[in-house]
Design an enzyme around this catalytic site. Structure first.
Site, PDB file in Angstrom:
ATOM      1  N   HIS A  72      51.104  42.413  33.420  1.00 14.64           N
ATOM      2  CA  HIS A  72      51.713  42.061  34.698  1.00 14.64           C
ATOM      3  C   HIS A  72      50.798  40.678  35.239  1.00 14.64           C
ATOM      4  O   HIS A  72      49.622  40.726  35.214  1.00 14.64           O
ATOM      5  CB  HIS A  72      51.005  43.292  35.743  1.00 14.64           C
ATOM      6  CG  HIS A  72      51.831  44.313  35.658  1.00 14.64           C
ATOM      7  ND1 HIS A  72      52.204  45.290  36.525  1.00 14.64           N
ATOM      8  CD2 HIS A  72      52.712  44.972  34.466  1.00 14.64           C
ATOM      9  CE1 HIS A  72      52.899  46.293  36.282  1.00 14.64           C
ATOM     10  NE2 HIS A  72      53.282  45.915  34.815  1.00 14.64           N
ATOM     11  N   TYR A 200      50.875  48.593  45.841  1.00 13.66           N
ATOM     12  CA  TYR A 200      49.918  48.908  46.925  1.00 13.66           C
ATOM     13  C   TYR A 200      50.414  49.140  48.312  1.00 13.66           C
ATOM     14  O   TYR A 200      50.767  47.932  48.801  1.00 13.66           O
ATOM     15  CB  TYR A 200      48.357  48.245  46.829  1.00 13.66           C
ATOM     16  CG  TYR A 200      47.737  48.462  45.432  1.00 13.66           C
ATOM     17  CD1 TYR A 200      46.778  49.477  45.358  1.00 13.66           C
ATOM     18  CD2 TYR A 200      47.999  47.410  44.635  1.00 13.66           C
ATOM     19  CE1 TYR A 200      46.129  49.520  44.220  1.00 13.66           C
ATOM     20  CE2 TYR A 200      47.523  47.669  43.502  1.00 13.66           C
ATOM     21  CZ  TYR A 200      46.154  48.677  42.968  1.00 13.66           C
ATOM     22  OH  TYR A 200      45.763  48.774  41.886  1.00 13.66           O
ATOM     23  N   PRO A 292      39.501  54.757  42.957  1.00 14.44           N
ATOM     24  CA  PRO A 292      40.626  54.069  42.067  1.00 14.44           C
ATOM     25  C   PRO A 292      41.141  52.716  42.665  1.00 14.44           C
ATOM     26  O   PRO A 292      42.101  52.324  41.896  1.00 14.44           O
ATOM     27  CB  PRO A 292      41.428  55.382  41.827  1.00 14.44           C
ATOM     28  CG  PRO A 292      41.339  56.284  42.782  1.00 14.44           C
ATOM     29  CD  PRO A 292      39.807  56.224  43.084  1.00 14.44           C
ATOM     30  N   LYS A 296      39.318  49.718  38.713  1.00 13.62           N
ATOM     31  CA  LYS A 296      38.138  49.395  38.162  1.00 13.62           C
ATOM     32  C   LYS A 296      37.154  50.206  37.190  1.00 13.62           C
ATOM     33  O   LYS A 296      36.580  49.747  36.459  1.00 13.62           O
ATOM     34  CB  LYS A 296      37.218  48.639  39.088  1.00 13.62           C
ATOM     35  CG  LYS A 296      37.458  47.528  39.818  1.00 13.62           C
ATOM     36  CD  LYS A 296      37.408  46.420  38.780  1.00 13.62           C
ATOM     37  CE  LYS A 296      38.435  45.223  39.246  1.00 13.62           C
ATOM     38  NZ  LYS A 296      39.296  44.962  38.398  1.00 13.62           N
ATOM     39  N   TYR A 383      40.562  41.602  40.958  1.00 18.31           N
ATOM     40  CA  TYR A 383      41.555  42.202  40.270  1.00 18.31           C
ATOM     41  C   TYR A 383      41.369  41.979  38.771  1.00 18.31           C
ATOM     42  O   TYR A 383      41.447  43.188  38.035  1.00 18.31           O
ATOM     43  CB  TYR A 383      42.592  42.110  40.959  1.00 18.31           C
ATOM     44  CG  TYR A 383      43.950  43.307  40.879  1.00 18.31           C
ATOM     45  CD1 TYR A 383      43.676  44.600  41.807  1.00 18.31           C
ATOM     46  CD2 TYR A 383      44.484  43.599  39.779  1.00 18.31           C
ATOM     47  CE1 TYR A 383      44.263  45.690  41.447  1.00 18.31           C
ATOM     48  CE2 TYR A 383      45.308  44.745  39.511  1.00 18.31           C
ATOM     49  CZ  TYR A 383      45.311  45.893  40.297  1.00 18.31           C
ATOM     50  OH  TYR A 383      45.804  47.005  40.221  1.00 18.31           O
TER      51      TYR A 383
END
Ligand code: RFL
Ligand code: PHB
Length: 388
Positions: A72, A200, A292, A296, A383
């Site tokens: 991704h 998200y 979550p 991580k 991220y």
């Protein structure tokens, strides 16, 4: 029985540590409370950082991940019906991989079995002894008998509810905790994902996440209350609660179907320090938990294992304990940054408070994230995983 390192717990941390040590000729035994099938049945993490991928390669178990994992290059954030994209590739030159924890666990278990390294599943009452001395032992019950393994070191990789952290005298450990008043209700379904990238979702009805395991298997999460009962969440209710939180395009593309797994996970931030007591070293969820939202947890377990495996190799190969001495401080420096990032993502994307002031702050945070290259870069750096 005797070995060099007893590893408590056959989650990703314990299995990865065992494989890295075995590669360097360090004898280890894993003691796991559950059966292997039970461990493999847990559906958890989905996103792994480049550094975690590198470590799986180093452990010699990366082949299937490279074949089946999905690279991704960015992530999407949907705020009240409008979607924004953040490109990791453009902002950091890095990417992440979507490859499920279940598959990683399977690859590690297969690698361990192929190398014929011992693992004892269904080990009951696992108990470390004399961890502050030079000759620790670990006892356990199996087949109606009590057994004992003498070792040089104990690696506590037994997750948040394990015995390792509890074996450290309370005066020798500090804990920091934040419990969020919400959980994630997750489902897995054999339907194509709504988008090629994760979405998200911040919405007045509550957080949602559209994730995936493959081009034909989706993973969705909804923010839920901690009092929620799975029985009151038939699949239809899940899809009906998800739809209004999505943007029009995602809603149009959403393919619903029967769930093949459904579970609720509470959200928690937790750190125990130091991560070493005598000859007991804690790694992964045994020492720290993140909500979550930042993806991580598994990655932190892997980074602890990287520090710990190198320190143990240094001990045996170079007769130096410098890595062991510094293990806790090095691991915690990375842990706290991931704690910060996961807390920030959680607080920015969930409906946590009813105070309109807090909602406006969330919108300001997100608007800044989408408009400022500096903010977007900071987000992307965290991220994809901070450097070691
Ligand atoms: P685990 O996986 O909990 O494994 C610990 C093992 O120890 C065993 N055990 C014992 N064995 C012997 N004696 C005892 N007394 C024992 N007590 C426990 C347990 O049976 C178990 O097999 O810890 P580990 O290895 O540190 O790995 C940590 C990760 O599992 C965890 O951080 C992640 O799953 C968190 N997480 C995510 N992390 C990511 O990096 N990316 C993600 O996308 C992501 N998504 C998630 C997640 C966790 C979730 N849940 C369910 C908490 C999504 C969810 C929903
Ligand atoms: C998942 O696919 O399970 C997943 C993805 C991203 C997260 C958490 C979980 O932040």
């Amino acid at each position: 029985m005797r070995t060099q390192v007893v590893i408590i717990g056959a989650g990703p941390a314990g299995l990865l540590l065992g494989q890295l040590l075995h590669k360097r000729g360090i004898a280890n035994i894993i003691l796991e409370r559950q059966t292997a099938e039970h461990v493999l049945g847990r559906v958890r993490a989905g996103v792994i950082e480049q550094v975690t991928m590198d470590l799986l390669d180093e452990a010699g178990v990366g082949a299937r991940m490279h074949a089946d994992g999905l690279i991704h290059e960015g992530v999407q954030i949907c705020v009240d019906g409008t979607r924004h994209r953040l490109s990791f590739k453009e902002l950091t030159g890095k990417t992440v991989m979507v490859y499920g924890q279940t598959e990683i666990t399977k690859d590690l278990m297969d690698g361990r079995a192929a190398a014929d390294v011992p693992s004892i599943y269904s080990a009951q009452d696992v108990t470390p002894h004399d961890i502050s001395g030079d000759r620790p032992r670990v006892s356990y019950r199996a087949g109606g008998k009590t057994h004992e393994i003498v070792c040089d070191f104990v690696a506590g990789c037994d997750g948040f509810h394990g015995i390792s952290r509890k074996s450290v005298p309370a005066r020798a450990i500090n804990t920091y905790e934040r419990v969020y008043p919400l959980g994630w209700l997750g489902i897995l379904a054999d339907t194509p994902p709504v988008s090629e990238e994760l979405i998200y979702v911040r919405h007045p009805l509550g957080f949602a996440l559209c994730s995936m395991r493959s081009p034909t298997r989706s993973r969705y999460y909804l923010q839920c209350s901690l009092a929620e009962d799975l029985d009151s969440w038939p699949d239809e209710r899940f899809w009906e609660e998800l739809k209004p939180r999505l943007d029009d395009e995602a809603r149009d593309r959403l393919v619903t179907g029967p769930s093949i797994e459904k579970s609720i996970a509470p959200l928690r931030s937790f750190v125990a320090e130091p991560m070493r007591f005598g000859r007991l070293f804690l790694a992964g969820d045994a020492a720290h938990i993140v909500p979550p939202t930042g993806a991580k947890g598994l990655n932190l377990a892997a980074s602890d294992v990287r520090y710990l495996s190198r320190a143990l190799i240094e001990h045996y190969e170079e007769k130096s304990d410098a890595g062991l001495e510094h293990y806790s401080a090095r691991a915690l420096a990375r842990v706290w940054k991931a704690e910060r990032f996961s807390w920030w993502m959680t607080m920015t994307l969930h409906r946590i408070s009813d105070n309109p002031f807090d909602h406006q702050l969330q919108l300001a945070e997100l608007d800044y994230l989408f408009r400022s290259k500096a903010a977007a870069t900071a987000f992307a750096e965290n991220y994809v995983g901070l450097p070691y």
